[in-house]
Design an enzyme around this catalytic site. Structure first.
Site, PDB file in Angstrom:
ATOM      1  N   CYS A 262      42.307  40.922  40.786  1.00  0.00           N
ATOM      2  CA  CYS A 262      43.879  40.918  40.988  1.00  0.00           C
ATOM      3  C   CYS A 262      44.290  42.220  40.898  1.00  0.00           C
ATOM      4  CB  CYS A 262      44.382  40.168  39.568  1.00  0.00           C
ATOM      5  SG  CYS A 262      43.623  38.499  39.246  1.00  0.00           S
ATOM      6  N   ALA A 263      44.345  43.065  41.966  1.00  0.00           N
ATOM      7  CA  ALA A 263      44.182  44.455  42.030  1.00  0.00           C
ATOM      8  C   ALA A 263      45.677  45.221  42.005  1.00  0.00           C
ATOM      9  CB  ALA A 263      43.563  44.902  43.480  1.00  0.00           C
ATOM     10  N   ALA A 264      46.731  44.408  42.782  1.00  0.00           N
ATOM     11  CA  ALA A 264      47.925  45.152  42.859  1.00  0.00           C
ATOM     12  C   ALA A 264      48.733  45.182  41.366  1.00  0.00           C
ATOM     13  CB  ALA A 264      48.975  44.157  43.705  1.00  0.00           C
ATOM     14  N   GLY A 266      47.485  48.288  41.623  1.00  0.00           N
ATOM     15  CA  GLY A 266      46.348  49.117  42.072  1.00  0.00           C
ATOM     16  C   GLY A 266      46.025  50.394  40.985  1.00  0.00           C
ATOM     17  N   GLY A 267      46.668  50.024  39.671  1.00  0.00           N
ATOM     18  CA  GLY A 267      46.465  51.247  38.800  1.00  0.00           C
ATOM     19  C   GLY A 267      45.129  51.216  38.201  1.00  0.00           C
ATOM     20  N   LYS A 268      44.272  50.011  37.957  1.00  0.00           N
ATOM     21  CA  LYS A 268      43.099  49.908  37.576  1.00  0.00           C
ATOM     22  C   LYS A 268      41.848  49.847  38.723  1.00  0.00           C
ATOM     23  CE  LYS A 268      44.437  46.915  33.726  1.00  0.00           C
ATOM     24  NZ  LYS A 268      45.763  46.690  34.232  1.00  0.00           N
ATOM     25  N   ASP A 286      44.147  40.492  46.437  1.00  0.00           N
ATOM     26  CA  ASP A 286      45.552  39.799  45.891  1.00  0.00           C
ATOM     27  C   ASP A 286      46.228  38.812  46.665  1.00  0.00           C
ATOM     28  OD1 ASP A 286      47.501  40.926  43.609  1.00  0.00           O
ATOM     29  OD2 ASP A 286      48.440  40.164  44.959  1.00  0.00           O
ATOM     30  N   ASP A 329      41.498  41.181  35.652  1.00  0.00           N
ATOM     31  CA  ASP A 329      42.797  41.104  34.989  1.00  0.00           C
ATOM     32  C   ASP A 329      43.829  40.495  35.453  1.00  0.00           C
ATOM     33  OD1 ASP A 329      44.301  43.178  33.109  1.00  0.00           O
ATOM     34  OD2 ASP A 329      45.367  43.664  35.046  1.00  0.00           O
ATOM     35  N   CYS A 382      47.039  41.927  29.463  1.00  0.00           N
ATOM     36  CA  CYS A 382      47.950  42.473  28.509  1.00  0.00           C
ATOM     37  C   CYS A 382      48.726  41.756  27.620  1.00  0.00           C
ATOM     38  CB  CYS A 382      49.013  43.648  29.490  1.00  0.00           C
ATOM     39  SG  CYS A 382      49.999  42.617  30.805  1.00  0.00           S
TER      40      CYS A 382
END
Length: 445
Positions: A262-264, A266-268, A286, A329, A382
Site C-alpha cells: 500500500c505504497a502511496a 511513498g514515504g515508506k 496501490d 501498511d 497508524c
C-alpha cells in the site's frame, strides 16, 4: 489579508459547512490570501485547535448561552469557538484581545446585532473562570472524559478497553497538543548533521530523534518547509518518527526484491529504497494511478531509481514471483494520528471499523502469497485499536500455520514502550510520536 482570526473564521466555515478536512481548508485560505509567517502560525493553531476541542467548546456554549451550540447560527457558533478557544487554551493572547477581536468578527461578518451576545458569553466565561473551571462535566464516566478532552464517547470507550484510566487520560490529552514535525534525512545525499546545519542557516532549529538514525524534529514553527531548496533537492522527507520506524523494522537489505503493498504517497517506499542504498527492486502497489504518481514524484525528488509502481487492488492482485520482504501498511482508522488529523475523531464511526478490518484481513492474506520461504512480512497501521492490530495478526496466524511472529525485534526497537515477540506498539504519551502498530511475520516451510 493579515487578520488571523478572520482567516480562521473562513477556514472553519469551510470545515463546518462543506465538511472540508482541516488541512485542505487551511490550504485554500493560505492560497487565496497573503499571510505573514507569524499569522500563518496563529491561523493554524486556531483552526486545528478548535477542530480538536469542538466538543468541549460546544459544551461551554451550551452552559453559557440561552441556545444550545447546535441551535446557534453557524457563523455565531464559529465566532464563539474562536473566542472561547483563545480564552481557554492560548495563554499568550490577552483576554481583552480575545474578547474584542471576537466582537469585531461578529460585526465584520454580518452579525452586528449579535455582537453583544458574543461579548456577554465571553465575559461570562471570564467571570466564572476566576472562581473555578466554568466547564461542567457530565456525571457518567465515559461522557465525562469525552467532554473534558473533546472526543466522541466511542473513541474514549475503545481506548479504555485497551489501556487503564491513567494511560487513557494521558493519551487523550496528548492528542490535543500541537504536533511536532519530523524529518527523515536522505542519507544517500547528505548527513543528519549537515542537514541540521543547512536548516539552521534557514533559521530552522532541529533536534535529533533518538533511536532513528535519519530522524530530525523541528523545535519550533518553521512555515512551509517544502519551499526550501534543500527539500526540493531531495535532502529530506517530512515523515513522523513512528512512520520512520516501520522501514527499520522491515530491515531491508541491499539488492533484495521488496513489495510495498500500500505504497502511496511513498514515504515508506522511498525510505526502504534509502535503506537499501537504492539497490535491488522495490515495487509499490496501490489501487489508484493518481496516488501512485505521488510515489513516483517523491522518488524523483529524492533521486531514487530502484522504485517501480504497479496499479491494482492489493487485496486481490496476483503476483507470480516470490519476493524477499513485503510491507503491508494497510488503510486503517488512523486513531494513532488524532493530533495531526483532528477530523478523524468527528468523521469516523464505529461501524467503519468493521469494513476496515475486512479489507485489512484481505490485504494481509493476499500479500502473504508474495513472500518466499524464509522471507519477511511486516504488517503496520497508524492506529491504536486491537481489532485492526492484534486481532488481525492472531486471525492470520490461525489461518496460516506456516507463518510465525519473528523471534526477536531489531535491537533499537527495545527502546519503545510496548514491545513483545515480533510486535512493537508505539504509545504516544511515552514515546512522543504517532501511535503505531507493527508486527513482523516470518514465512516457514
Amino acid at each position: 489579508m493579515n487578520n488571523s482570526r478572520q482567516l480562521a473564521f473562513l477556514a472553519l466555515q469551510n470545515i463546518y459547512q462543506q465538511k472540508a478536512y482541516t488541512d485542505i481548508a487551511l490550504e485554500r485560505v493560505f492560497a487565496n490570501f497573503s499571510v505573514s509567517p507569524s499569522n500563518r502560525h496563529l491561523v493554524s493553531e486556531l483552526v486545528y485547535g478548535i477542530v480538536r476541542r469542538k466538543r468541549t467548546l460546544d459544551s461551554l456554549i451550551n452552559q453559557l448561552a440561552t441556545k444550545k451550540a447546535t441551535q446557534q447560527p453557524l457563523n455565531l457558533r464559529i465566532i464563539l469557538h474562536i473566542g472561547l478557544y483563545q480564552l481557554r487554551y492560548l495563554d499568550k493572547i490577552p483576554e481583552s484581545a480575545a474578547v474584542n477581536t471576537s466582537v469585531d468578527l461578529a460585526k465584520e461578518n454580518g452579525l452586528s446585532k449579535l455582537s453583544g451576545v458574543v461579548n456577554g458569553i465571553l465575559r461570562s466565561y471570564l467571570r466564572l473562570s476566576q472562581k473555578e473551571d466554568p466547564l461542567i462535566l457530565p456525571d457518567d464516566f465515559i461522557p465525562r472524559l469525552g467532554v473534558k478532552y473533546s472526543f466522541p464517547d466511542w473513541i474514549v470507550s475503545l481506548f479504555m478497553e485497551q489501556f487503564n484510566l491513567k494511560q487513557t487520560k494521558k493519551l487523550l490529552e496528548w492528542y490535543n497538543q500541537t504536533p511536532s514535525i519530523d524529518l527523515r534525512v536522505n542519507t544517500l545525499k547528505t548527513s543528519r548533521e549537515n542537514l541540521q546545519e543547512i536548516l539552521l542557516n534557514n533559521d530552522i532549529e532541529t533536534t535529533f530523534l533518538p533511536h532513528l538514525p535519519q530522524g530530525l524534529r523541528l523545535t519550533k514553527s518553521a512555515g512551509n518547509i517544502t519551499q526550501l531548496d534543500c527539500f526540493k533537492e531531495g535532502l529530506f522527507t517530512i515523515q513522523d518518527g513512528s512512520a520512520q520506524l516501520v522501514a527499520h523494522f522491515l530491515n531491508p537489505q541491499p539488492h533484495e526484491t521488496i513489495i510495498d503493498a500500500c505504497a502511496a504517497p511513498g514515504g515508506k517506499t522511498t525510505h526502504i529504497a534509502e535503506l537499501m542504498e537504492d539497490t535491488g527492486t522495490i515495487i509499490g502497489f496501490d489501487r489508484y494511478s493518481s496516488r501512485l504518481k505521488k510515489v513516483t514524484q517523491n522518488a524523483e525528488r529524492l533521486k531514487l531509481t530502484s522504485i517501480k509502481t504497479m496499479e491494482g487492488n492489493v487485496e486481490s492482485i496476483n503476483w507470480e514471483n516470490e519476493v524477499d520482504r513485503v510491507l503491508v501498511d494497510v488503510p486503517c482508522s488512523g486513531l494513532g494520528t488524532l493530533h495531526k488529523n483532528p477530523d478523524i475523531r468527528w468523521h469516523k464511526k464505529p461501524e467503519d471499523i468493521e469494513v476496515l478490518t475486512q479489507l485489512q484481513s484481505q490485504i494481509l492474506e493476499n500479500s502473504a502469497k508474495w513472500v518466499k520461504n524464509g522471507g519477511v512480512l511486516v504488517y503496520s497501521t497508524c492506529t491504536l485499536n486491537k481489532q485492526e492490530n492484534e486481532d488481525i495478526i492472531n486471525q492470520f496466524l490461525q489461518n496460516n500455520p506456516s507463518w510465525k511472529l519473528a523471534d526477536k525485534n531489531n535491537d533499537s526497537m527495545s527502546n519503545f514502550s510496548i514491545v513483545s515477540k515480533g510486535i512493537v506498539k508505539i504509545f504516544p504519551p511515552v514515546d512522543d510520536m504517532d501511535g503505531f502498530f507493527m508486527a513482523k511475520l516470518i514465512k516457514g516451510d
